[in-house]
Design a protein around this motif. Structure first.
Motif, PDB file in Angstrom:
ATOM      1  N   CYS A 152      -6.113  -6.009   0.807  1.00  0.00           N
ATOM      2  CA  CYS A 152      -7.064  -5.163   1.540  1.00  0.00           C
ATOM      3  C   CYS A 152      -8.427  -5.844   1.667  1.00  0.00           C
ATOM      4  O   CYS A 152      -9.038  -5.838   2.740  1.00  0.00           O
ATOM      5  N   GLY A 205      -1.976  -5.652  -3.727  1.00  0.00           N
ATOM      6  CA  GLY A 205      -2.341  -4.836  -2.578  1.00  0.00           C
ATOM      7  C   GLY A 205      -3.842  -4.725  -2.410  1.00  0.00           C
ATOM      8  O   GLY A 205      -4.363  -4.799  -1.289  1.00  0.00           O
ATOM      9  N   ASN A 235       0.821  -1.207   0.000  1.00  0.00           N
ATOM     10  CA  ASN A 235       0.000   0.000   0.000  1.00  0.00           C
ATOM     11  C   ASN A 235       0.857   1.260   0.000  1.00  0.00           C
ATOM     12  O   ASN A 235       0.518   2.260  -0.638  1.00  0.00           O
ATOM     13  N   TYR A 256      -7.236   2.269   1.080  1.00  0.00           N
ATOM     14  CA  TYR A 256      -6.091   1.718   0.364  1.00  0.00           C
ATOM     15  C   TYR A 256      -6.493   0.796  -0.776  1.00  0.00           C
ATOM     16  O   TYR A 256      -5.726   0.623  -1.731  1.00  0.00           O
ATOM     17  N   ASN A 269      -4.669   1.263  -4.304  1.00  0.00           N
ATOM     18  CA  ASN A 269      -4.018   0.201  -5.068  1.00  0.00           C
ATOM     19  C   ASN A 269      -4.593   0.058  -6.468  1.00  0.00           C
ATOM     20  O   ASN A 269      -3.857  -0.141  -7.444  1.00  0.00           O
TER      21      ASN A 269
END
Length: 418
Positions: A383, A379, A64, A354, A358
């Protein structure tokens, strides 16, 4: 582009921060969040596999951070992923990111205020003192970002010295035989939930990106500051986690709201850990108010929050209206928080933030990326995985707050179009 009211000439933010200023603001946000709040609920979830959760959270935080640094270098403006999402993915994606950041970090600010008061005053005074701390630090932020950075520098340096002494005393003490540092834990789900809760501890580097409009040479300084800050924090968290697991075991950490203090026992150094916790919490709270205020200001510029909050103080160059509003909300929330739920709620909002970062990073042209596109995709998947394993109350509360935000923006757009 920001929308100004008719005949209004609005002052802008000033680029007053260097790389080291940005690093200490990020460190100030992360130290208090992790060492004194997140280990207890994470150990309860992950059990003796706490270190596995820590490594997983750190890995996702690193990906991230790469995405945030890549976007901040290309779009050096206030608002972080709110601004990046708007530029790369469109207004709705930007709004969801900004809303997630604001609601998640307001919960974090309340947790930090309560953590500070818990370590400094008797139980009956915790909530009034927490509210007072919020009011004072809002005032510091409103006086200018250089004062925020100067205060963060003093707090971070003092906390690191105090922690070094505390860890040395714990290691030099006459402890019982060490417990298992690593083990099977509470299964895969427990490890993932622990990682999701520990992600709360790493998310402070986002504060660096939200200051993009106030950092000198942002295309170079912001990626460096994010990388340096996150690297220091990973080493610090890992060292403290190993010490706590060695002395208390995962069960001992999970059963104590103050594991470092418990590990010291009746040592002469107990006041030092109390002072470190209080200062670290204040540092995190100071950085949180700065980051939330600037994201709120950026959203208000685009009318995703009331435009009233976009105003910048002509003398101090701060989004003072947004910061005053954030402070008022945090003061209200300190009366209604449970630590585990608040941390989970914060993680939910920030992980959504995030997720957007990403996705946006993976969509940037090859010439603007710091790494391959698949890194952003990985990423984003990380998440989503951590969000799915957070405590039910945190997920339900997060979904409800996102429904409120989406409803607000949809209603505003509908009324504006008529």
């Amino acid at each position: 582009m920001r929308n100004l009211d008719k005949d209004e000439v609005e002052p802008g933010l000033q680029r007053r921060l260097c790389t080291s200023d940005a690093v200490v603001i990020g460190l100030g946000a992360m130290i208090g969040a992790g060492l004194f709040s997140a280990f207890t609920p994470a150990a309860s979830a992950a059990g003796s596999a706490l270190l596995v959760s820590l490594v997983l959270a750190a890995a996702i935080a690193y990906v991230n951070a790469r995405s945030s640094a890549q976007l901040a270098a290309r779009y050096p403006t206030s608002g972080g992923t709110y601004a990046y999402g708007r530029e790369v993915l469109g207004p709705w994606a930007g709004f969801i990111a900004g809303w997630g950041f604001v609601i998640g970090k307001i919960a974090s600010a309340a947790v930090m205020a309560l953590t500070f008061a818990t370590y400094t005053v008797p139980e009956g005074w915790v909530k009034p003192v927490a509210a007072l701390a919020v009011a004072v630090l809002v005032g510091v932020n409103c006086l200018g970002v250089t004062r925020t950075a100067a205060a963060a520098r003093i707090i971070v340096a003092t906390v690191l010295v105090l922690l070094g002494v505390v860890v040395a005393v714990i290691l030099g003490g006459d402890q019982d035989p060490p417990l298992h540092i690593a083990g099977p834990g509470n299964g895969v789900f427990g490890v993932l939930q622990g990682a999701g809760l520990l992600f709360f501890a790493f998310a402070g580097y986002a504060r660096i990106a939200t200051l993009g409009e106030e950092v000198r040479n942002p295309a170079r300084s912001i990626p460096r500051a994010i990388g340096i800050g996150l690297g220091i924090i990973v080493v610090l968290y890992a060292a403290v986690a190993v010490v706590l697991l060695n002395v208390l075991g995962a069960g001992g950490i999970a059963q104590s709201a103050k594991p470092l203090a418990v590990a010291l026992g009746n040592s002469w150094a107990l006041p030092l850990v109390q002072a470190a916790a209080a200062l670290a919490s204040l540092g995190a709270l100071l950085a949180l108010i700065a980051g939330i205020g600037r994201t709120s200001m950026a959203m208000a510029r685009e009318h995703d929050l009331p435009h009233y909050f976009s105003r910048i103080h002509p003398r101090f160059s701060t989004p003072y209206r947004a910061e005053l509003a954030v402070g008022a909300i945090v003061i209200v929330l300190v009366a209604f928080l449970d630590l585990r739920t608040a941390i989970g709620f914060s993680s939910f909002g920030v992980l959504v933030y995030y997720l957007i970062a990403n996705i946006a990073a993976s969509k940037q042209p090859a010439g603007e990326r710091l790494g391959p596109a698949w890194l952003g995709v990985a990423g984003a998947m990380g998440c989503v995985l951590l969000v799915a394993t957070l405590p039910f109350g945190a997920v339900a509360g997060g979904l409800a707050m996102f429904a409120v935000g989406i409803g607000y923006r949809a209603a505003r757009l509908w009324f504006t179009s008529r």
